[in-house]
Design an enzyme around this catalytic site. Structure first.
Site, PDB file in Angstrom:
ATOM      1  CD  GLU A   4      -2.988  -1.145   2.248  1.00  0.00           C
ATOM      2  OE1 GLU A   4      -2.873  -0.319   3.166  1.00  0.00           O
ATOM      3  OE2 GLU A   4      -3.932  -1.951   2.178  1.00  0.00           O
ATOM      4  CD  GLU A  32      -3.920  -5.713   3.355  1.00  0.00           C
ATOM      5  OE1 GLU A  32      -4.723  -4.848   3.763  1.00  0.00           O
ATOM      6  OE2 GLU A  32      -2.691  -5.627   3.506  1.00  0.00           O
TER       7      GLU A  32
END
Ligand code: IFM
Length: 443
Positions: A166, A351
């Site tokens: 991320e 995720e």
């Protein structure tokens, strides 16, 4: 009930995910101080000043945790190595730290789990943070060096590699919005961190290739950016949000280009000769990972600081994070990523999950909201697959309740409930639902 394995293509990978600082217990095993330790030490930055010093004590309880993953029938475990555990000052090896991951990876293989390793899930060694962290280009060289060490030690056994988890959170959330370590609110710091973390990704890919590693990918997070109303200003605002959040990093990695929309503001803050880095940043990948949780409704807010945006509440049910449950956004990103960026490259949902309101009562933890969330998002994945998108796997976030960064231990994303006093793990109903879906024989 969740869709089962048989509702997905043959060889589709199902996994559970965690990250080092969120579960291990950073005070153990000679790990060095990180910028999250200092961020958490300033009152007000994290809930109750909580940090990852003990977390879920995975450092000592990892055999049990791997047993839980295997018993549910998952194929793969997505975990991260902690830079500050392996190199406490960001440069010098701590053999005790590397040995921990050596044992952990062997433990996965013994249980038939494919190790999916992420090299950076946010715990930057303080010694590097002191020198400017991701604002400093040298951090990218240090990261490549750390990558080489991990690849040399674990490379013969790791199944897949992702350099950075991320990048939006590493750069924008942490250097512009100030919500994560190092807690800055500065456009120049943010833009430099955005470029440097993307360069760190590219340099790590190069280091992994040099160490002979295959199955090298990337993991970016995406938020479905919707105009808050049907005005042209909201449409433009949503487009700008999309460019910063969803297009900058993947644009660099897959096209060697950042969004034109951002450059008038970003350009004056970019490091000198940044264009020369784009070929490294665009190093070819073997797969691409998407982390997805929610949508945001965006409106223009001319009185606020650039990018002059605000988030407006939506009408969909929300998780305990206040995030709307919006599975269509996951289909949207899988379809768009393949169409605009990755073509036929395998995509993984690396995720996806939710923080729920469940409580442990008399040894039972019922979380129907989470089962429904997973169901809706697995259907969204199936929808993308039906559109011929090459989705190769899905990882549930998270294996267990853990340290949710600035929110401390209050927000629970786990399939396993963790009692943060006794550290006992208890499977939630969603864990059992996954076990049923994957064909495992548990309770
Ligand atoms: O817990 C985080 C994780 O560290 C990164 N992705 C989002 C999760 C939920 O907020």
């Amino acid at each position: 009930m969740l869709p089962t394995r048989f509702d997905f293509p043959k060889n589709f990978i199902f996994g559970a995910a965690t990250s080092s600082y969120q579960i291990e217990g950073h005070q153990f095993g000679g790990a060095g101080s990180t910028h999250w330790d200092s961020f958490a030490s300033a009152p007000g930055n994290t809930a109750f000043g909580q940090n990852g010093a003990v977390a879920c004590d995975h450092y000592h309880r990892w055999p049990e945790d791997l047993d839980w993953i295997a018993a549910a029938g998952f194929d793969s475990y997505r975990f991260s190595t902690s830079w500050a555990r392996i190199m406490p000052d960001g440069r010098t090896l701590n053999p005790e730290g590397m040995d921990f991951y050596d044992r952990l990876v062997d433990g996965m293989l013994e249980r038939g789990l494919k190790p999916a390793l992420t090299l950076y899930h946010w715990e930057l060694p303080s010694a590097l943070s002191d020198k400017g962290g991701w604002q400093n280009r040298d951090t990218t060289a240090r990261f490549a060096d750390y990558t080489t060490h991990v690849a040399q030690k674990l490379g013969d056994r790791v199944w897949s590699w992702a350099p950075v988890n991320e990048p939006w959170c590493v750069a924008w959330l942490s250097h512009f919005l100030g919500h994560h370590a190092p807690g800055l609110r500065d456009i120049r710091a943010a833009v430099r961190a955005m470029h440097h973390i993307t360069l760190a990704h590219g340099r790590a890919v190069e280091a992994l290739r040099a160490a002979g590693r295959h199955t090298v990918g990337a993991v970016c997070n995406f938020e479905y950016s919707l105009p808050a109303d049907d005005t042209p200003s909201a449409a433009k605002a949503a487009q700008l949000y999309d460019a910063i959040y969803n297009r900058f990093f993947i644009g660099g990695m897959m096209k060697g280009r950042y969004p034109d929309l951002l450059m008038p503001v970003f350009e004056p803050h970019m490091p000198t000769n940044w264009q020369d880095d784009m070929s490294v940043i665009q190093s070819p990948l073997d797969w691409f990972g998407l982390n997805y949780y929610t949508c945001k409704r965006i409106a223009a807010d001319p009185d606020s600081v650039w990018p002059h945006l605000k988030e407006v509440n939506g009408h969909l049910p929300q998780t305990e994070m206040g995030w709307e449950i919006c599975p269509e956004g996951l289909s949207h990103f899988l379809i768009r990523t393949a169409a605009e960026y990755t073509g036929d490259l395998p995509l993984y949902v690396t995720e996806n999950g939710m923080a729920g309101p469940e409580r442990l009562i008399d040894g039972i933890c019922d979380d129907p909201e989470r089962i429904s969330y997973y169901h809706q998002h697995l259907d969204a994945v199936r929808h993308a697959i039906a559109q011929d998108v090459n989705v190769a796997g899905y990882y549930a976030w998270s294996l267990m309740d853990n340290y949710e960064w600035a929110f401390g231990y209050e927000k629970r994303f786990g399939l396993l409930h963790v009692d943060f006093d006794s550290l006992q793990r208890t499977p939630k109903a969603s864990y059992q639902a996954w076990a049923n879906a994957l064909g495992a024989q548990t309770c």
